[in-house]
Scaffold this motif. Structure first.
Motif, mmCIF file in Angstrom:
data_model
loop_
_atom_site.group_PDB
_atom_site.id
_atom_site.type_symbol
_atom_site.label_atom_id
_atom_site.label_comp_id
_atom_site.label_asym_id
_atom_site.label_seq_id
_atom_site.Cartn_x
_atom_site.Cartn_y
_atom_site.Cartn_z
ATOM 1 N N ILE A 69 15.206 40.866 28.411
ATOM 2 C CA ILE A 69 14.843 42.302 28.431
ATOM 3 C C ILE A 69 14.236 42.532 29.661
ATOM 4 N N PRO A 70 13.315 41.896 30.311
ATOM 5 C CA PRO A 70 13.044 42.246 31.647
ATOM 6 C C PRO A 70 14.049 42.021 32.736
ATOM 7 N N THR A 71 15.043 41.253 32.768
ATOM 8 C CA THR A 71 16.322 41.354 33.554
ATOM 9 C C THR A 71 16.988 42.657 33.355
ATOM 10 N N LEU A 72 17.172 43.130 32.202
ATOM 11 C CA LEU A 72 17.802 44.229 31.977
ATOM 12 C C LEU A 72 17.249 45.505 32.499
ATOM 13 N N ILE A 73 15.920 45.612 32.553
ATOM 14 C CA ILE A 73 15.132 46.706 33.110
ATOM 15 C C ILE A 73 15.017 46.626 34.267
ATOM 16 N N GLU A 74 15.027 45.493 35.333
ATOM 17 C CA GLU A 74 15.220 45.303 36.456
ATOM 18 C C GLU A 74 16.584 45.781 36.979
ATOM 19 N N GLU A 75 17.687 45.555 36.292
ATOM 20 C CA GLU A 75 19.079 45.915 36.585
ATOM 21 C C GLU A 75 19.145 47.354 36.320
ATOM 22 N N ALA A 131 9.442 42.596 26.502
ATOM 23 C CA ALA A 131 9.576 43.019 27.841
ATOM 24 C C ALA A 131 8.446 42.680 28.722
ATOM 25 N N GLU A 132 7.209 42.436 28.069
ATOM 26 C CA GLU A 132 5.995 41.780 28.550
ATOM 27 C C GLU A 132 5.550 43.054 29.816
ATOM 28 N N ASP A 133 5.252 42.821 30.912
ATOM 29 C CA ASP A 133 4.620 43.625 31.893
ATOM 30 C C ASP A 133 5.796 44.775 32.278
ATOM 31 N N THR A 134 7.169 44.216 32.237
ATOM 32 C CA THR A 134 8.044 45.236 32.769
ATOM 33 C C THR A 134 8.222 46.464 31.711
ATOM 34 N N ILE A 135 7.609 46.392 30.676
ATOM 35 C CA ILE A 135 7.360 47.677 29.803
ATOM 36 C C ILE A 135 7.044 48.921 30.442
ATOM 37 N N LEU A 136 5.937 48.650 31.330
ATOM 38 C CA LEU A 136 5.375 49.682 32.313
ATOM 39 C C LEU A 136 6.651 50.330 33.401
ATOM 40 N N ASP A 137 7.506 49.489 33.716
ATOM 41 C CA ASP A 137 8.412 49.835 34.582
ATOM 42 C C ASP A 137 9.576 50.682 33.881
ATOM 43 N N LEU A 138 9.641 50.324 32.586
ATOM 44 C CA LEU A 138 10.685 50.999 31.511
ATOM 45 C C LEU A 138 9.918 52.500 31.318
ATOM 46 N N ILE A 139 8.600 52.444 31.061
ATOM 47 C CA ILE A 139 7.926 53.672 30.752
ATOM 48 C C ILE A 139 7.966 54.567 31.958
ATOM 49 N N ASP A 140 7.796 53.791 33.213
ATOM 50 C CA ASP A 140 7.875 54.829 34.459
ATOM 51 C C ASP A 140 9.246 55.403 34.612
ATOM 52 N N GLU A 310 -6.431 49.011 35.996
ATOM 53 C CA GLU A 310 -4.913 49.478 35.598
ATOM 54 C C GLU A 310 -3.780 48.645 36.076
ATOM 55 N N GLN A 311 -2.778 48.434 35.109
ATOM 56 C CA GLN A 311 -1.611 47.886 35.381
ATOM 57 C C GLN A 311 -0.548 49.051 35.850
ATOM 58 N N VAL A 312 0.266 48.652 36.860
ATOM 59 C CA VAL A 312 1.007 49.491 37.179
ATOM 60 C C VAL A 312 2.486 48.895 37.391
ATOM 61 N N PRO A 313 3.440 49.938 37.430
ATOM 62 C CA PRO A 313 4.897 49.449 37.600
ATOM 63 C C PRO A 313 5.151 49.000 38.988
ATOM 64 N N VAL A 314 5.919 48.036 39.245
ATOM 65 C CA VAL A 314 6.116 47.286 40.410
ATOM 66 C C VAL A 314 7.738 47.235 40.979
ATOM 67 N N ILE A 315 8.572 46.978 39.933
ATOM 68 C CA ILE A 315 10.002 47.029 40.242
ATOM 69 C C ILE A 315 10.644 47.895 41.294
ATOM 70 N N ARG A 316 10.429 49.193 40.858
ATOM 71 C CA ARG A 316 10.953 50.124 41.700
ATOM 72 C C ARG A 316 10.557 50.136 43.050
ATOM 73 N N ASP A 317 9.057 50.077 43.206
ATOM 74 C CA ASP A 317 8.517 50.011 44.776
ATOM 75 C C ASP A 317 8.981 48.672 45.652
ATOM 76 N N HIS A 318 9.214 47.586 44.661
ATOM 77 C CA HIS A 318 9.716 46.293 45.378
ATOM 78 C C HIS A 318 10.921 46.376 46.169
ATOM 79 N N ILE A 319 11.928 46.969 45.231
ATOM 80 C CA ILE A 319 13.410 47.056 45.612
ATOM 81 C C ILE A 319 13.558 48.326 46.666
ATOM 82 N N ILE A 320 12.692 49.229 46.534
ATOM 83 C CA ILE A 320 12.546 50.161 47.658
ATOM 84 C C ILE A 320 12.238 49.636 49.020
ATOM 85 N N ARG A 321 11.085 48.914 48.933
ATOM 86 C CA ARG A 321 10.544 48.326 50.110
ATOM 87 C C ARG A 321 11.399 47.297 50.829
#
Length: 426
Positions: A69-75, A131-140, A310-321
């Protein structure tokens, strides 16, 4: 009992799930990426068929056990970024005149495939937890899509003489709307597990999107609503209300949500929508009505000044950087290596997709009767060459031929090749 149509055997499903990987944005559209897109689309179709038959447990267990599930969210987030950063640059390249936009369309459609799969499986608690921590990225991600829905206008500018890329942009825009509705459903399923998730949702624009006459978007299309059904709740309306109910009535959310004067005033606007007719259709909303009545006569509790982590989503920022300043170079690389296929490569791609979209399975996935490719009326006649397009009458088929001709030839050649391959197999 009729046997359920199947896209994948259990062993095939396990192999495809196990092979899921997230890759660099630069590789979007290459052969490895296309193989994964094909796998995700097969898993998506299998998930829908299994869920409709109440037999989705195998796929749920595979996704959880292999932690995919984290892989699908990152994709999902990666292709969203590609669509907003790279795709506009592709459309602006003056020397890019593709023979076929199908490879680019597959990338745009990739986001819809993933969000459809997530919508089907996120109904299950174990998927949400995996989904673990990537649930925050999915909510974002879902929040961004809901923001688009709130600002959506059906009064879109119409253009004449579309170029292929302009037509693709139009398709991407309409696809964005449907993806956003799927994201709303995903978010609603996440709120079902709100006891382990602290979040607030300050977005509630309206209960339907109207276009001219009162219309509601349901089952993938706009429907004119007769006067007697203006107050009837749709599935989409229900998803919004259930999500709000889960968030507002959760003790965990109430404890963590900063209910200041502004937020209080925004929430109290919901009372105007909580009519007796609405509550008759979804009786649980009477509890929300009581909560809002109590909120109206109480003062917000000042937020605590304790240290908050506070936990924050990180996937989007990482890919953009990682790709910042490289968007144009990525676009040019992909034009040269991914989106300028030869005729043979296009035929091979069409052949693979003709095999993926087995007609019997596709008809099982679509409960509605097919629509005419020209006028949209209920259709009973299928194109005999490609077996892919439907028409209500001969006149519509003749008028549509010039537009359908290229795709028809491509699909017909692919079907012919499949039959030839089957003949030579021992």
């Amino acid at each position: 009992m009729a046997e359920m149509a199947a896209v994948l055997l259990p062993g095939e499903a396990e192999a495809l799930v196990q092979a899921l990987r997230s890759g660099p944005l630069r590789n979007t559209g290459d052969r490895g990426w296309l193989r994964q897109h094909e796998a995700i689309e097969k898993l998506n179709m299998q998930a829908i068929l299994s869920a409709s038959a109440g037999q989705e447990q195998l796929l749920i267990e595979l996704l959880v056990n292999y932690a995919k599930i984290p892989t699908l969210i990152e994709e999902l987030i990666s292709v969203e970024i590609w669509k907003h950063k790279v795709f506009p640059m592709l459309c602006q390249l003056e020397d890019f005149k593709p023979k076929s936009t199908f490879p680019i369309y597959l990338v745009l459609y990739h986001e819809a495939s993933i969000v459809n799969l997530l919508e089907t499986v996120f109904f299950h608690k174990e998927i949400c937890e995996s989904a673990e921590d990537t649930i925050l990225d999915l909510i974002d991600y879902s929040y961004r899509k809901l923001t688009l829905l709130a600002a959506w206008s059906t009064n879109r500018e119409l253009f004449q003489n579309f170029t292929p890329l302009m037509e693709l942009q139009k398709q991407a825009e309409m696809m964005e709307f449907k993806i956003s509705l799927r994201a709303l459903s995903v978010l609603r399923f996440i709120t079902d597990q709100v006891d382990s998730l602290g979040t607030g949702m300050g977005l509630f624009k309206s209960l339907h999107w109207s276009a001219g006459k009162l219309k509601k978007f349901e089952n993938g299309m706009w429907h004119v609503v007769p006067p007697e059904d203006h107050v009837k709740m749709t599935k989409l309306d229900g998803q919004v209300w259930i999500a709000l109910y889960n968030l507002l009535l959760s003790p965990e959310c109430q404890r963590k949500y900063n209910l200041d004067g502004f937020n209080k005033s925004q929430l109290l606007k919901l009372r105007a929508f909580l009519t007796d007719v609405l509550i008759d259709q979804l009786p649980n909303l009477v509890e929300m009505q009581r909560f809002l009545s109590h909120l109206a006569v109480t003062e917000p509790v000042p937020p605590k000044k304790d240290l908050i982590l506070e936990q924050v989503p990180v996937i989007r920022d990482h890919i953009i950087r990682e790709n910042s300043g490289k968007w144009q170079a990525i676009a040019k690389h992909q034009v040269k290596h991914m989106f300028s296929p030869s005729e043979d490569e296009l035929k091979d791609l069409a052949c693979r997709w003709a095999q993926t979209y087995n007609l019997d399975v596709m008809e099982a996935l679509v409960p509605e009767k097919p629509k005419c490719g020209l006028c949209g009326s209920e259709a009973t006649k299928r194109c005999s060459r490609c077996q892919n397009e439907w028409y209500c009458k001969r006149e519509c088929q003749v008028q549509h031929w010039q537009k359908h001709k290229k795709a028809c030839n491509l699909m017909a050649d692919a079907l012919k090749k499949i039959k030839e391959d089957l003949k030579v197999q021992p």
